[in-house]
Enzyme design. Structure first.
Site, mmCIF file in Angstrom:
data_model
loop_
_atom_site.group_PDB
_atom_site.id
_atom_site.type_symbol
_atom_site.label_atom_id
_atom_site.label_comp_id
_atom_site.label_asym_id
_atom_site.label_seq_id
_atom_site.Cartn_x
_atom_site.Cartn_y
_atom_site.Cartn_z
ATOM 1 N N GLY A 23 -62.176 -39.709 177.535
ATOM 2 C CA GLY A 23 -61.367 -38.738 178.272
ATOM 3 C C GLY A 23 -61.824 -38.475 179.687
ATOM 4 N N GLY A 42 -61.596 -40.570 182.186
ATOM 5 C CA GLY A 42 -60.763 -41.214 183.196
ATOM 6 C C GLY A 42 -61.141 -42.636 183.530
ATOM 7 N N GLU A 76 -72.851 -10.981 165.245
ATOM 8 C CA GLU A 76 -72.445 -11.367 166.606
ATOM 9 C C GLU A 76 -73.175 -10.548 167.668
ATOM 10 O OE1 GLU A 76 -71.102 -14.018 166.596
ATOM 11 O OE2 GLU A 76 -70.132 -14.095 164.648
#
Ligand code: NHX
Ligand code: ZN
Length: 677
Positions: free
Chosen positions: A236, A238, A457
């Site tokens: 991905g 390029g 969290e």
């Protein structure tokens, strides 16, 4: 985005193929007709010659048709005759009742009928009329050759189907390469302008364009033009786009093929295709041959020829090696290949004279991502206040393709909400969606669970805030998304070099969730498994790859060449024990550290947790209000500062119009971007 015409040569459109599906339909229809015709004729009964003669002599036949060619005769049976004879056994006899037989000889039949007529006149019965037919000549031919014809038609049809269209040739063309050719006149309009980021790779590849445009500039000095370049980089990023841009800029034909196109189940086909590809390329020179995913054929050949190796693939690879050696270096064919695993490729492929150069196409950095975003945002209606730089910061580790996906997803989300323009929130939702999966608000969570999720969290948030190399926090959420019940979102730092302490801090941050559960709820849950997996991986690589542990310093037990050791490990059993101990020790240390920090900041942690239970999503600023500003500057902030300074410098030069080198050396006010201390 870039459309290529389906038909490579517009002139081809008028050429009717000799054979197509409609012919097939025609043949099927015809045979159906024939079948119906003969089904109708099946009202005719086949009888023996003796029965035929018996019926004729009994006066049950009033008319005979003789087909001389086929040596057959048809008798039209009277109603009375049909009832009398055994061949009248069904109501299938409707209309004309016929019996059919093979006659002994067409010459003698007239004599026979004459004799029957004589006998019939003697008995006073009506005569039999005779009719000589030219014969169903066509039908006879049809029955003889029809099946063969059908078979041939079928085979042609099948071979067309098998060719798969692209090459256009039947089974006899398996050895032809199926390269897609992009010419200057069929709309290959990708240029370097369409490639954002990749500054260094572009420089390298621009030189290749130069080789194709002005080869004599190099050959005059005696330089040899490289035969090939290998584009290496994660998916991905390029690589294909870059290769297309080369062809677009150089204005030469571009033959594109995928490595897997060479692979076929027939022996020798791969090699034949390689040969054909190079033949085609030489005819079209100057041109560019692009082989995508070359690892499909170029993987390192196995050392043991009987174990797990693929002979066919090796033949293909050998053919490719020979072909690349075979053609001279200055004949205008340049081969580009792309892979995301250069370390897996056969060494012979990488030696000078084949793929002389390797061009690394890395994941985009912050500034590259800004450029990439700008390219994709050209096509979107976005809010004018959108902060592209902030977007780039939030997409650390994304490839160009990922960013394209983010932009598209954001536009889809905005459209779903009937917005006039895509704004910041849509991009955030798109990133969350892509990284974390679908939001699952319908998942039922009890208050107790909510409390423990928030504890977990808040633990991540606190530790990452309170450690030097902790990732910069973006937000904390306890809204379930994908497989996770909650998450702390970071804008990860892209570091060139990772200090030991950064790895330890990351581990500490990962263990913080579990640690908070233990410290503040008194028991731990299963949910932290993913955190633990990541943490253990870091600990292992710390010992095995980076040689950072106290007991096994400076040793790397990994193998970056990709050829795994199989069942044997590159270390002794004693060392294995030490490795296990070290991994355990490091993880335990960080866990203890996390607990210590959490106890120290227990009040703040609980505040964050309660806010989280109340609001479900809290952001960087909310955490900052509770924990105070972070003591450490993030690397991303530093990069942005450096960029701003450079930009300012450039602007200054432009306005003053001073020669660059002079002012640069005098410029003592700004420190150099890289500081040795
Ligand atoms: C389950 N999920 O499987 C439930 C639904 C400890 C509050 N019974 O560490 O959500 O327990 O900081 C990628 C991403 C497994 C892979 C998340 C594989 C989560 C996530 C298990 C929070 N946040 N754990 C976390 C969590 C869980 C899981 C994953 C993954 C929890 C924790 C999942
Ligand atoms: Zn966690």
């Amino acid at each position: 985005m870039i459309k290529y015409p389906k038909n490579p040569k517009p002139g081809n459109q008028n050429k009717r193929p000799l054979f197509n599906m409609y012919w097939m339909y025609g043949v099927i229809l015809l045979s159906l007709f024939a079948l119906f015709y003969f089904q109708d004729a099946s009202q005719t009964k086949d009888v023996d010659w003796t029965d035929f003669e018996k019926a004729a002599l009994a006066g049950d036949i009033d008319k005979i048709k003789v087909f001389a060619e086929t040596n057959t005769a048809e008798g039209y049976v009277t109603d009375a005759g049909a009832k009398k004879h055994k061949f009248d056994n069904s109501d299938a006899f409707e209309g004309d009742k016929k019996i059919k037989t093979t006659i002994p000889s067409s010459d003698k039949i007239q004599e026979k009928i004459d004799s029957w007529n004589a006998a019939l006149t003697a008995e006073g019965k009506p005569l039999i009329k005779v009719n000589y037919e030219k014969g169903s000549d066509f039908m006879k031919l049809f029955w003889y050759f029809g099946p063969i014809l059908l078979l041939v038609v079928f085979m042609v049809y099948m071979s067309r189907r098998m060719s798969g269209g692209a090459g256009g040739g039947g089974i006899f063309n398996v050895g032809k390469s199926r390269a897609t050719v992009f010419d200057k006149d069929n709309g290959n309009t990708v240029t370097f302008k369409d490639v954002a980021g990749l500054a260094e790779a572009k420089v390298e590849i621009e030189e290749i364009v130069e080789f194709l445009k002005n080869p004599q500039r190099y050959t005059e000095l005696g330089a040899k033009i490289p035969k090939g370049a290998l584009l290496v980089g994660p998916p991905g990023t390029g690589k294909t786009l870059l290769a297309k841009a080369v062809a677009g800029e150089a204005n030469v034909p571009f033959l594109s093929m995928s490595g897997s196109d060479f692979v076929e189940m027939f022996v020798g086909v791969g090699a034949a295709r390689v040969r054909d590809l190079f033949k085609q390329a030489k005819e079209k020179a100057p041109c560019i041959v692009f082989i995508d995913e070359i690892d499909a054929v170029g993987r390192a050949r196995g050392k043991n020829p009987n174990m797990g190796s693929n002979d066919e693939r090796e033949n293909t690879l050998n053919q490719m090696l020979t072909e690349m050696d075979g053609f001279g270096s200055n004949n205008g064919v340049i081969i580009l290949a792309a892979t995301n695993r250069a370390d897996m490729l056969d060494k012979a492929l990488l030696r000078p004279g084949r793929f002389d150069r390797q061009i690394y196409v890395d994941l985009p950095e912050l500034t590259d991502r800004v450029e990439i975003f700008n390219v994709h945002l050209r096509n979107l209606k976005v809010n004018s206040k959108l902060d592209v730089e902030q977007l780039a910061r939030q997409t650390q580790g994304f490839s160009g393709a990922d960013i394209a996906n983010v932009c598209n997803e954001a536009a889809l989300i905005a459209a779903r909400n009937n917005k006039q323009a895509v704004d910041w929130d849509d991009f955030m939702a798109a990133i969350d969606r892509i990284v974390g999966g679908l939001e699952k608000r319908s998942r039922i969570i009890t208050d107790e669970e909510k409390f423990s999720i928030a504890t977990h969290e808040a633990g991540h948030a606190t530790i990452s805030w309170m450690t030097q190399y902790g990732n910069p926090l973006v937000k904390v959420t306890i809204v379930p998304r994908g497989r996770a019940l909650g998450a702390a979102w970071y804008a990860p730092e892209a570091r060139q070099i990772i200090p030991t302490q950064a790895l330890l801090d990351t581990m500490c941050g990962l263990l913080a969730g579990r640690a908070a559960e233990e410290v503040f709820t008194g028991q731990v849950g299963t949910g932290a498994s993913d955190d633990l997996e990541k943490c253990t991986k870091i600990a292992r690589s710390l010992v095995l790859v980076y040689g950072m542990s106290d007991k096994l310093p400076n040793i790397n037990y990994s193998d970056s060449t990709g050829q795994d050791y199989g069942f044997t490990k590159p270390y002794s059993d004693e060392t294995a024990k030490v490795i296990d101990e070290e991994v355990k020790r490091i993880v335990n240390e960080q866990y203890a550290r996390a607990k210590d920090i959490l106890k120290e900041y227990a009040k703040e942690h609980n505040e964050i947790r309660d806010l989280l239970v109340e609001r479900e999503v809290i952001f960087h600023d909310d955490v900052e209000k509770i924990l105070g500003p972070r003591k450490w500057k993030s690397r991303t902030d530093e990069i942005i500062e450096i960029n701003k300074k450079e930009e300012a410098k450039r602007l200054e030069h432009k306005t003053k119009e001073e020669p660059l080198p002079d002012s640069d050396s005098d410029d003592a006010g700004t420190p150099p971007p890289f500081n040795k201390d």
